[in-house]
Design a protein around this motif. Structure first.
Motif, mmCIF file in Angstrom:
data_model
loop_
_atom_site.group_PDB
_atom_site.id
_atom_site.type_symbol
_atom_site.label_atom_id
_atom_site.label_comp_id
_atom_site.label_asym_id
_atom_site.label_seq_id
_atom_site.Cartn_x
_atom_site.Cartn_y
_atom_site.Cartn_z
ATOM 1 N N THR A 160 26.242 81.657 86.125
ATOM 2 C CA THR A 160 25.211 82.496 86.726
ATOM 3 C C THR A 160 24.313 83.104 85.663
ATOM 4 O O THR A 160 24.702 83.222 84.494
ATOM 5 N N ASN A 161 23.114 83.486 86.072
ATOM 6 C CA ASN A 161 22.205 84.246 85.213
ATOM 7 C C ASN A 161 22.087 85.686 85.696
ATOM 8 O O ASN A 161 21.253 86.445 85.210
ATOM 9 N N ASP A 162 22.950 86.067 86.657
ATOM 10 C CA ASP A 162 22.869 87.371 87.311
ATOM 11 C C ASP A 162 23.968 88.292 86.795
ATOM 12 O O ASP A 162 25.156 87.992 86.923
ATOM 13 N N PHE A 163 23.603 89.431 86.240
ATOM 14 C CA PHE A 163 24.585 90.346 85.678
ATOM 15 C C PHE A 163 25.448 90.998 86.757
ATOM 16 O O PHE A 163 26.623 91.267 86.535
ATOM 17 N N TYR A 164 24.875 91.250 87.933
ATOM 18 C CA TYR A 164 25.665 91.820 89.015
ATOM 19 C C TYR A 164 26.719 90.830 89.514
ATOM 20 O O TYR A 164 27.816 91.230 89.908
ATOM 21 N N ASP A 207 15.537 90.242 82.512
ATOM 22 C CA ASP A 207 14.583 90.882 83.408
ATOM 23 C C ASP A 207 15.302 92.064 84.040
ATOM 24 O O ASP A 207 16.151 91.904 84.906
ATOM 25 N N LYS A 208 14.988 93.278 83.574
ATOM 26 C CA LYS A 208 15.749 94.464 83.989
ATOM 27 C C LYS A 208 15.664 94.765 85.485
ATOM 28 O O LYS A 208 16.683 95.093 86.099
ATOM 29 N N PRO A 209 14.480 94.695 86.120
ATOM 30 C CA PRO A 209 14.429 95.017 87.555
ATOM 31 C C PRO A 209 15.332 94.140 88.418
ATOM 32 O O PRO A 209 15.901 94.610 89.398
ATOM 33 N N SER A 210 15.476 92.854 88.059
ATOM 34 C CA SER A 210 16.317 91.960 88.853
ATOM 35 C C SER A 210 17.731 91.840 88.311
ATOM 36 O O SER A 210 18.579 91.155 88.892
ATOM 37 N N ALA A 211 18.000 92.499 87.170
ATOM 38 C CA ALA A 211 19.324 92.442 86.535
ATOM 39 C C ALA A 211 19.771 91.001 86.312
ATOM 40 O O ALA A 211 20.901 90.626 86.589
ATOM 41 N N SER A 212 18.855 90.198 85.779
ATOM 42 C CA SER A 212 19.155 88.785 85.541
ATOM 43 C C SER A 212 18.441 88.326 84.276
ATOM 44 O O SER A 212 17.688 89.084 83.662
ATOM 45 N N ASP A 249 9.343 81.515 83.598
ATOM 46 C CA ASP A 249 10.716 81.593 83.085
ATOM 47 C C ASP A 249 11.730 81.329 84.194
ATOM 48 O O ASP A 249 12.721 80.617 83.999
ATOM 49 N N LYS A 250 11.485 81.896 85.371
ATOM 50 C CA LYS A 250 12.388 81.692 86.508
ATOM 51 C C LYS A 250 12.321 80.244 86.993
ATOM 52 O O LYS A 250 13.340 79.647 87.345
#
Length: 263
Positions: free
Chosen positions: A129-133, A154-159, A196-197
């Motif tokens: 995953t690329n998602d910290f959550y 990307d701080k707003p999306s935590a990813s 980037d996404k």
């Protein structure tokens, strides 16, 4: 027969947006009939949605604000509580495809994060995953191996995303890529707000045996700045039962498996 209770403003807004995603543009008169409310109530609802950038007034009616692609940016914690029943229903269907020994990719986003609780009990499972959550959620499942892609945060999306993250994926063979999106539709496919996404999603598609889009019906009919993929390049789409039946049929005609979670 007793009439149904009137919709609260938030419910009317969701219904209005759903109708516009199906039709593109509607007259104010049509909306008063659809929603069963007064002309002034519809005008107030339109004004509220226009202020948030989701619709645009036109003479005699309103259209979806497709040029923006999606609702205004929100913090991850705020998005996490939106449309929870849809996300959980979609996540439960998605998890049915996961088998012991698989390597799966969970894309960034609250819908993919909702898949995590349904992975419990699998043996020899690896989640990339690329998602910290998602990573933090998987701390509760020590039996699951976790790989984070790294990359530009990307701080707003935590990813994270970008070339560094894409390079990580080039060394991994994925069984299933569960793709998320904030904007999708038949005419413009799946899209994203940054290159980037896009780069990371395309890298995941390249190394995955199959690609499944997890996207609820409230996001259908919108598009963002850059296209990730056309609909026909996907293997499966999992949405919810409020996606119009005609849309589901047209997706299946493209050779894509269509699954709609009951709400």
């Amino acid at each position: 027969m007793e009439s149904s209770a009137p919709l609260i403003p938030e419910q009317r807004h969701q219904k209005l947006l759903q109708l516009l995603r199906q039709e593109g543009v509607l007259s104010t008169r049509s909306l008063t009939a659809y929603l069963g409310v007064s002309h002034m109530t519809v005008r107030r609802d339109i004004a509220s949605l226009e202020a948030s950038g989701q619709v645009v007034s036109v003479p005699g009616g309103v259209r979806i604000a497709k040029s923006s692609g999606q609702v205004p940016p929100q913090e991850r914690q705020q998005r996490a509580v939106l449309e929870l029943p849809r996300k959980r229903a979609i996540a439960a269907l998605a998890a049915e495809a996961v088998k012991d020994g698989m390597v799966i990719y969970l894309d960034a986003g609250t819908t993919c994060q909702s898949v995590v609780p349904f992975l419990a009990g699998h043996r020899d499972l690896t989640v990339v995953t690329n998602d910290f959550y998602v990573v933090v959620s998987l701390f509760e499942h020590p039996e699951i191996e976790v790989i984070h892609t790294g990359g530009v945060v990307d701080k707003p999306s935590a990813s994270s995303s970008g070339r560094l993250a894409a390079n990580t994926l080039s060394s991994i063979n994925l069984d299933i890529f569960f793709m998320s999106t904030g904007a999708w539709g038949l005419s413009r496919g799946v899209s994203a707000p940054s290159l980037d996404k896009v780069e990371l999603k395309r890298a995941a598609m390249e190394v995955a045996s199959s690609c499944t889009l997890l996207a609820d019906s409230t996001k259908y009919g919108t598009f963002s700045k850059y296209q990730v993929t056309t609909i026909e390049q996907l293997d499966t789409i999992i949405s919810d039962s409020e996606l119009p039946a005609d849309t589901q049929r047209r997706i299946e005609e493209l050779g894509v498996e269509m699954r709609a979670a009951a709400l």
